[in-house]
Design a protein around this motif. Sequence first.
Motif, mmCIF file in Angstrom:
data_model
loop_
_atom_site.group_PDB
_atom_site.id
_atom_site.type_symbol
_atom_site.label_atom_id
_atom_site.label_comp_id
_atom_site.label_asym_id
_atom_site.label_seq_id
_atom_site.Cartn_x
_atom_site.Cartn_y
_atom_site.Cartn_z
ATOM 1 N N ALA A 1 0.828 -1.213 0.000
ATOM 2 C CA ALA A 1 0.000 0.000 0.000
ATOM 3 C C ALA A 1 0.858 1.257 0.000
ATOM 4 N N GLY A 2 0.227 2.381 -0.337
ATOM 5 C CA GLY A 2 0.925 3.665 -0.371
ATOM 6 C C GLY A 2 1.230 4.044 -1.804
ATOM 7 N N SER A 3 2.257 4.887 -1.978
ATOM 8 C CA SER A 3 2.629 5.284 -3.335
ATOM 9 C C SER A 3 3.568 4.270 -3.980
ATOM 10 N N LEU A 4 4.109 3.355 -3.177
ATOM 11 C CA LEU A 4 5.041 2.374 -3.750
ATOM 12 C C LEU A 4 4.398 1.410 -4.758
ATOM 13 N N GLN B 1 10.603 7.496 4.658
ATOM 14 C CA GLN B 1 9.967 8.559 5.433
ATOM 15 C C GLN B 1 9.612 9.721 4.513
ATOM 16 N N ASN B 2 8.317 10.030 4.404
ATOM 17 C CA ASN B 2 7.907 11.238 3.668
ATOM 18 C C ASN B 2 6.839 12.016 4.445
ATOM 19 N N HIS B 3 6.760 11.724 5.735
ATOM 20 C CA HIS B 3 5.911 12.490 6.655
ATOM 21 C C HIS B 3 4.429 12.454 6.313
ATOM 22 N N GLY B 4 3.948 11.271 6.074
ATOM 23 C CA GLY B 4 2.500 11.137 5.932
ATOM 24 C C GLY B 4 2.082 10.239 4.801
ATOM 25 N N TYR B 5 0.807 10.333 4.496
ATOM 26 C CA TYR B 5 0.182 9.493 3.469
ATOM 27 C C TYR B 5 0.321 10.186 2.118
ATOM 28 N N ALA B 6 1.514 10.112 1.541
ATOM 29 C CA ALA B 6 1.764 10.862 0.302
ATOM 30 C C ALA B 6 0.826 10.422 -0.818
ATOM 31 N N SER B 7 0.608 9.127 -0.924
ATOM 32 C CA SER B 7 -0.231 8.620 -2.018
ATOM 33 C C SER B 7 -1.645 9.184 -1.907
ATOM 34 N N ILE B 8 -2.192 9.121 -0.700
ATOM 35 C CA ILE B 8 -3.568 9.596 -0.516
ATOM 36 C C ILE B 8 -3.599 11.123 -0.602
ATOM 37 N N GLY B 9 -2.493 11.766 -0.222
ATOM 38 C CA GLY B 9 -2.403 13.214 -0.387
ATOM 39 C C GLY B 9 -2.553 13.604 -1.855
ATOM 40 N N TYR C 1 -6.073 -6.640 -1.457
ATOM 41 C CA TYR C 1 -6.646 -5.947 -0.299
ATOM 42 C C TYR C 1 -5.858 -4.682 0.005
ATOM 43 N N SER C 2 -4.655 -4.587 -0.578
ATOM 44 C CA SER C 2 -3.776 -3.429 -0.392
ATOM 45 C C SER C 2 -3.790 -2.967 1.057
ATOM 46 N N CYS C 3 -3.362 -3.853 1.916
ATOM 47 C CA CYS C 3 -3.490 -3.605 3.351
ATOM 48 C C CYS C 3 -2.186 -3.073 3.933
ATOM 49 N N MET C 4 -2.221 -1.809 4.375
ATOM 50 C CA MET C 4 -1.064 -1.247 5.070
ATOM 51 C C MET C 4 -0.733 -2.152 6.255
ATOM 52 N N GLY C 5 0.505 -2.550 6.367
ATOM 53 C CA GLY C 5 0.896 -3.400 7.481
ATOM 54 C C GLY C 5 1.094 -4.849 7.082
ATOM 55 N N VAL D 1 8.332 -0.311 3.053
ATOM 56 C CA VAL D 1 7.208 0.355 3.716
ATOM 57 C C VAL D 1 7.389 1.868 3.765
ATOM 58 N N GLY D 2 6.268 2.574 3.660
ATOM 59 C CA GLY D 2 6.246 4.003 3.919
ATOM 60 C C GLY D 2 6.130 4.229 5.420
ATOM 61 N N ASP D 3 6.233 5.498 5.822
ATOM 62 C CA ASP D 3 6.164 5.808 7.251
ATOM 63 C C ASP D 3 4.779 5.505 7.825
ATOM 64 N N GLY D 4 3.732 5.785 7.039
ATOM 65 C CA GLY D 4 2.382 5.504 7.515
ATOM 66 C C GLY D 4 2.179 4.007 7.718
ATOM 67 N N THR D 5 2.642 3.237 6.773
ATOM 68 C CA THR D 5 2.520 1.786 6.844
ATOM 69 C C THR D 5 3.336 1.235 8.001
ATOM 70 N N TYR D 6 4.521 1.783 8.195
ATOM 71 C CA TYR D 6 5.363 1.341 9.306
ATOM 72 C C TYR D 6 4.621 1.522 10.634
HETATM 73 C C1 TPP Z 1 -5.070 -0.706 6.691
HETATM 74 C C2 TPP Z 1 -5.220 0.375 5.683
HETATM 75 N N1 TPP Z 1 -5.747 1.560 6.042
HETATM 76 C C3 TPP Z 1 -5.896 2.540 5.127
HETATM 77 C C4 TPP Z 1 -5.523 2.357 3.824
HETATM 78 C C5 TPP Z 1 -5.689 3.491 2.824
HETATM 79 N N2 TPP Z 1 -4.344 3.956 2.417
HETATM 80 C C6 TPP Z 1 -3.768 3.510 1.286
HETATM 81 S S1 TPP Z 1 -2.261 4.128 1.078
HETATM 82 C C7 TPP Z 1 -2.309 5.007 2.497
HETATM 83 C C8 TPP Z 1 -1.151 5.857 2.936
HETATM 84 C C9 TPP Z 1 0.120 5.077 3.102
HETATM 85 O O1 TPP Z 1 1.101 5.894 3.702
HETATM 86 P P1 TPP Z 1 2.635 5.527 3.641
HETATM 87 O O2 TPP Z 1 2.824 4.125 4.022
HETATM 88 O O3 TPP Z 1 3.394 6.546 4.386
HETATM 89 O O4 TPP Z 1 2.973 5.589 2.092
HETATM 90 P P2 TPP Z 1 2.992 6.869 1.120
HETATM 91 O O5 TPP Z 1 1.586 7.071 0.667
HETATM 92 O O6 TPP Z 1 3.504 8.032 1.902
HETATM 93 O O7 TPP Z 1 3.865 6.459 0.006
HETATM 94 C C10 TPP Z 1 -3.553 4.847 3.112
HETATM 95 C C11 TPP Z 1 -3.956 5.512 4.373
HETATM 96 C C12 TPP Z 1 -4.986 1.086 3.492
HETATM 97 N N3 TPP Z 1 -4.626 0.779 2.241
HETATM 98 N N4 TPP Z 1 -4.811 0.132 4.427
#
Ligand code: TPP
Length: 624
Positions: free
Chosen positions: A420-423, A499-507, A445-449, A471-476
């Motif tokens: 999950a994320g922008s990766l 580390q990019n200080h947040g949910y860059a993809s969703i941003g 399921y693209s599940c962060m974590g 992993v991104g910082d949010g996922t970590y």
């Molecule tokens: C468990 C879960 N919650 C919410 C989402 C929705 N979601 C997809 S990507 C993302 C942000 C991920 O942040 P990060 O890991 O820092 O990656 P970045 O977007 O910064 O690359 C979110 C909240 C998800 N995919 N999985």
Amino acid sequence: MSSSTRRLTVAQALVEFLSHQYTERDGQRRRLINATWGIFGHGNVAGLGQALLEAGQEKMPYLQGRNEQAMVHAAVGYARQSNRLAAHAVTTSIGPGATNLVTGAALATVNRLPVLLLPGDSFATRPADPVLQQLEHPVSGDISVNDALRPVSRYFDRVTRPEALIPAALQAMRVLADPVETGAVTLALPQDVQAEAHDWPEEFFADRVWHVRRPVPEPAELAAAVQAVRGARRPLIIAGGGIHHSEAEDALKALADATGIPVASTQAGKGSLRYDHPADLGGIGHTGTAVADDLARTADLIIGVGTRYSDFTTASSTLFATPGVRFINLNVAAFDAHKMSALPLVADARSGLLALAEELAGHRVDETFEAEYRTGKTRWERLVDVAYGADDEDARPTQTQVLGALDSVVGDNDVIINAAGSLPGDLHKLWRARSPRQYHLEYGYSCMGYEIPAGIGVRLAAPDRPVWSLVGDGTYLMMPTEIVTAVQEGINVNLLLIQNHGYASIGGLSEETGAERFGTAYRFRAPDGTYTGDPLPVDLAANVASLGMDVIRAATVRELRSALATARASDRPTCVYVETDPAPTAPAAQAWWDVPVAETATRPAAVKAREEYDRRAAQRRRHL
Ligand SMILES: Cc1ncc(C[n+]2csc(CCOP(=O)(O)OP(=O)(O)O)c2C)c(N)n1
Ligand SMILES: [Mg+2]
């Protein structure tokens, strides 16, 4: 029938039974349930816990986890890397331990990957309702929180009597080993029943082999498919995850070599062909390459192999734009074979590809078509070089430069894991997959974590392959827990933490859809109340180190490459931590993804985004 029996508790009998289950495919036999993950509470400690202790590590290896969902992720990583021929079980207590399984179960079922879930359940005999953590439902006495697992399980049973374990366990194995039906399988085990003794027939504990079949296509379906391929001028194969599950990579290559039909891949299917095979066009769909998406738009025949046609693949039903475009779906599941109103070819991916290749002997696509996609492929390869390269090696890397550095360090055998994320988008567009199962993306399921625990599962399934959890910082922050497990077990998983200080993809998505990055940055509140202040003083590298993992901090492209090489050479689990430059260096999306935009709003950004949305949505098309 022999009259001999063995007196064991339900939990002891289940563990004994599980240790005798095997899968067999292509004459190769392997254990079906290779280990059991567990976190104990009053709902399983004296039942399954005691049974695992009595069985011993030899008979049923036990693995201690930190979080029930994470244990399922580890099990799923293991099953996927094992091509679904082997799986893990996961035991939990009742209540919160059990409901923590729900997300993992959904992940397994969505991705069609086997995992055996063994949540404890409250007393079947109900001596003292409500027991600790028991849900009381005012109008339904037989509901427990485990019923939340029903819709996300491919098979569910609650074993309320000892003897009911026999049919429940047999059904559970059948579903786990079945390529069509597999997913999460749940056997809910009331805490009293787990500890209850019963005289089990010895036959229940005999070795049992579950043949994993490779159904061949029916002649009529095959003939129709062959005729369609022979009549097509611009055919395109979509390689889905089913190719890996079926170990059909060689069969796909043989078909592509013989016919010149190009191959684009989904997230689950990437790596079906090596990236440098002349017919490999890389990813398809919203996160696809220009050459794959251009071909998809102009193809007159799509041959889907082992794909579910998710909205990322179809660009939310806008990608296949040729009037009269037809589909052939080679899939072991009729459910998927009939999608897109396709000519169904219900068969195992390898059996089906071999049959197609045989029937298509001598057939080849037009030279001009081949030349066209080869040119497109070369053009895209140059874009990858640009995205990977850095003019200044002593500057902070962008995310695509991070991938370039990783690309330069890994070998053919390394496995990269992400979910999950922008990766996922960057990887689908850019990653140069060198071997089957190198590209391990959980994008159903693209599940962060998923990434860190899955890394453990992958490494357990493939101990000789270097493993990278990206992993991104949010996922970590969502799930760093299993770092402790990797350290405890000495499982050598590398972590690449961006580390990019947040949910860059969703941003980015938020900005495109008129939501103005609301709630997507990890920053202090500014005076106006929004999260646009300074970045948070959070040191994730120190956090990793505090959990016992080695950490290398990299500040520049040059440092990053050397850190990755050091991590790869180390025999301890190692994290490479890097802060990225947010400058966008990934190629733009080549196709749409439908994320609905507010139909009415007062803020101009949403109003403008809606105009673009309506324009795109008008291009949706049903294939009937
Ligand atoms: C468990 C879960 N919650 C919410 C989402 C929705 N979601 C997809 S990507 C993302 C942000 C991920 O942040 P990060 O890991 O820092 O990656 P970045 O977007 O910064 O690359 C979110 C909240 C998800 N995919 N999985
Ligand atoms: Mg982030």
